[in-house]
Design an enzyme around this catalytic site. Structure first.
Site, mmCIF file in Angstrom:
data_model
loop_
_atom_site.group_PDB
_atom_site.id
_atom_site.type_symbol
_atom_site.label_atom_id
_atom_site.label_comp_id
_atom_site.label_asym_id
_atom_site.label_seq_id
_atom_site.Cartn_x
_atom_site.Cartn_y
_atom_site.Cartn_z
ATOM 1 N N ASP A 104 62.172 61.022 46.273
ATOM 2 C CA ASP A 104 63.363 59.830 44.503
ATOM 3 C C ASP A 104 64.076 58.689 45.537
ATOM 4 O O ASP A 104 64.763 59.169 46.465
ATOM 5 C CB ASP A 104 64.546 60.905 44.250
ATOM 6 C CG ASP A 104 64.472 61.288 43.073
ATOM 7 O OD1 ASP A 104 63.540 59.935 42.251
ATOM 8 O OD2 ASP A 104 64.983 62.578 42.604
ATOM 9 N N LYS A 134 60.004 57.105 43.605
ATOM 10 C CA LYS A 134 60.144 57.730 42.328
ATOM 11 C C LYS A 134 61.475 56.804 41.780
ATOM 12 O O LYS A 134 62.558 56.964 42.644
ATOM 13 C CB LYS A 134 60.428 58.803 41.513
ATOM 14 C CG LYS A 134 60.808 58.959 40.520
ATOM 15 C CD LYS A 134 60.534 60.527 39.883
ATOM 16 C CE LYS A 134 61.401 61.261 39.982
ATOM 17 N NZ LYS A 134 63.161 60.798 39.587
ATOM 18 N N GLU A 136 64.251 55.684 39.003
ATOM 19 C CA GLU A 136 64.676 56.346 38.062
ATOM 20 C C GLU A 136 64.884 54.707 37.169
ATOM 21 O O GLU A 136 65.679 53.724 37.963
ATOM 22 C CB GLU A 136 65.995 56.753 37.270
ATOM 23 C CG GLU A 136 66.069 58.119 37.832
ATOM 24 C CD GLU A 136 67.665 59.046 37.629
ATOM 25 O OE1 GLU A 136 68.222 58.573 36.966
ATOM 26 O OE2 GLU A 136 67.546 59.930 38.424
ATOM 27 N N GLU A 203 61.676 62.545 30.951
ATOM 28 C CA GLU A 203 63.150 63.550 30.292
ATOM 29 C C GLU A 203 63.211 63.447 29.862
ATOM 30 O O GLU A 203 64.095 62.784 29.027
ATOM 31 C CB GLU A 203 63.859 62.986 31.872
ATOM 32 C CG GLU A 203 64.756 64.735 31.855
ATOM 33 C CD GLU A 203 64.923 65.007 33.610
ATOM 34 O OE1 GLU A 203 64.859 63.919 34.508
ATOM 35 O OE2 GLU A 203 66.414 65.860 33.116
#
Ligand code: KIV
Length: 301
Positions: A104, A134, A136, A203
C-alpha cells in the site's frame, strides 16, 4: 534484502491476475468461458505470517496500511509512514515465494506531487521488494496511476470506502448507497482501469453495485465488504484469524479464534511458572554425570 522470486514454479504474476478475470465485459469476447478460480488476497505484515499464507497458496499478499491499526495500535491508517511500509514489506518479501506481493502507498506518500509519488512507489519496489503498489482513490488518481505504470510499477486501485479518506467521508461508512454515489463509485472504478491499473479493490459497497462494476470492467475486482460477485476477495488477516478488536464489520468471517487461543496459552504458561510446573526437569539442560559427581564431592569437603 531478498529479491522477488522469478516467474515460473507457481509464482503468481500481474499477468496471471489479469487472466483470472471471471468473464469479459459484454462485447469484449464472444466465446463462452470456463469459470476461473477466484483470486484470494490477504494482508500480511510480518515474516512468519507471510510464510504461512504463502505456503497455504494465497494468490496476493497485501502489505496494507491497515498495519497501522492491526499491528501498530494507531486509531486509523493515517499516521502510517512510508518508512513503516517499507519495513513491513521487506519482512513479507523475505517470506514470499509464490504470492504476488503488493504494498500500500500510505497516506501522504502520493498526495504532494507526481514526481515525489513515483519516487515513493519506487522505494516500495526497490527497498521493500513489492511487485506492485496499491493506491486509494478513483478519478483523482488517473494521472498518478498512469505515471506509476509508465515507471513499470503495476498498480492496484482501491475505490468505494477508502480508509485514508476517513476525515473527508466522516467515518467508515458503506459507499455508493444513493444513485449519485453509486455512479461516482462506478466512475472511479472505470477511471482506475482506464489509467492502467491491473486490478481494483472494491471496499464496502452494496453487492449489486460491486457486481455491476465487476461485470463492466476488464480488470479483476477484489472485494472487501462488496459481496460475492467480485473476481476475488481480500480480508485483513487479523480479522480472519479472530485477532481483531471487539468491533467486527459485518463482512468479516472469523475462520479461527486465535485471541481466545492465545489468552488460554498465555494464562496456562503464567499458572505453570507460578506453580513451578514449568519448566520440568525434561525441559532443562543437565551437566555431564562426571561433572555432577565432582561437584558433589567438592560440596561434601
Ligand atoms: O490496508 C488494507 O489492508 C487494505 C485492504 C483491507 C484492502 O486496504
Amino acid at each position: 534484502m531478498s529479491a522477488a522470486p522469478r516467474a515460473g514454479n507457481g509464482k503468481v504474476t500481474v499477468p496471471d491476475m489479469l487472466s483470472r478475470k471471471q468473464h469479459s465485459p459484454a462485447g469484449f469476447s464472444g466465446a463462452t468461458q470456463e469459470p476461473k478460480p477466484k483470486i484470494t488476497c490477504l494482508t500480511a505484515y510480518d515474516y512468519p505470517t507471510a510464510r504461512l499464507l504463502d505456503e497455504a497458496g494465497v494468490d496476493i499478499l497485501l502489505v496494507g496500511d491497515s498495519v497501522g491499526m492491526a499491528v501498530l495500535g494507531y486509531e486509523s491508517t493515517l499516521p502510517v509512514t512510508l518508512d513503516e511500509m517499507v519495513h513491513h514489506t521487506r519482512a513479507v518479501r523475505r517470506a514470499t515465494r509464490h504470492a504476488l506481493l503488493v504494498a500500500d502507498m500510505p497516506y501522504g506518500s502520493f498526495h504532494v506531487s507526481l514526481d515525489e509519488s513515483v519516487r515513493n512507489a519506487v522505494r516500495l519496489v526497490k527497498e521493500g521488494g513489492a511487485e506492485a503498489v496499491k493506491v486509494e482513490g478513483g478519478e483523482r488518481r488517473i494521472e498518478l496511476i498512469a505515471r506509476l505504470v509508465e515507471a513499470e510499477i503495476p498498480v492496484m486501485g482501491h475505490v468505494g470506502l477508502t480508509p485514508q479518506s476517513i476525515n473527508a467521508m466522516g467515518g467508515f461508512h458503506v459507499q455508493g448507497k444513493t444513485s449519485d454515489a453509486a455512479r461516482q463509485v462506478e466512475r472511479d472504478a472505470r477511471a482506475v482501469e482506464t489509467a492502467g491499473a491491473f486490478a481494483v479493490v472494491l471496499e464496502s459497497m452494496p453487492r449489486d453495485l460491486a457486481a455491476r462494476i465487476t461485470e463492466k470492467l476488464r480488470i479483476p475486482t477484489i472485494g472487501i465488504g462488496a459481496g460475492p460477485d467480485c473476481d476475488g476477495q481480500v480480508l485483513v488477516i487479523h480479522d480472519l484469524l479472530g485477532l481483531g478488536g471487539e468491533r467486527r464489520p459485518k463482512f468479516v468471517r472469523p475462520y479461527a479464534n486465535l485471541s481466545a487461543e492465545i489468552t488460554r496459552a498465555v494464562t496456562s504458561y503464567c499458572d505453570d511458572v507460578r506453580s513451578g510446573a514449568f519448566p520440568s526437569d525434561a525441559e532443562s539442560y543437565h551437566s555431564a554425570a562426571e561433572l555432577r559427581e565432582q561437584q558433589l564431592v567438592a560440596q561434601r569437603r
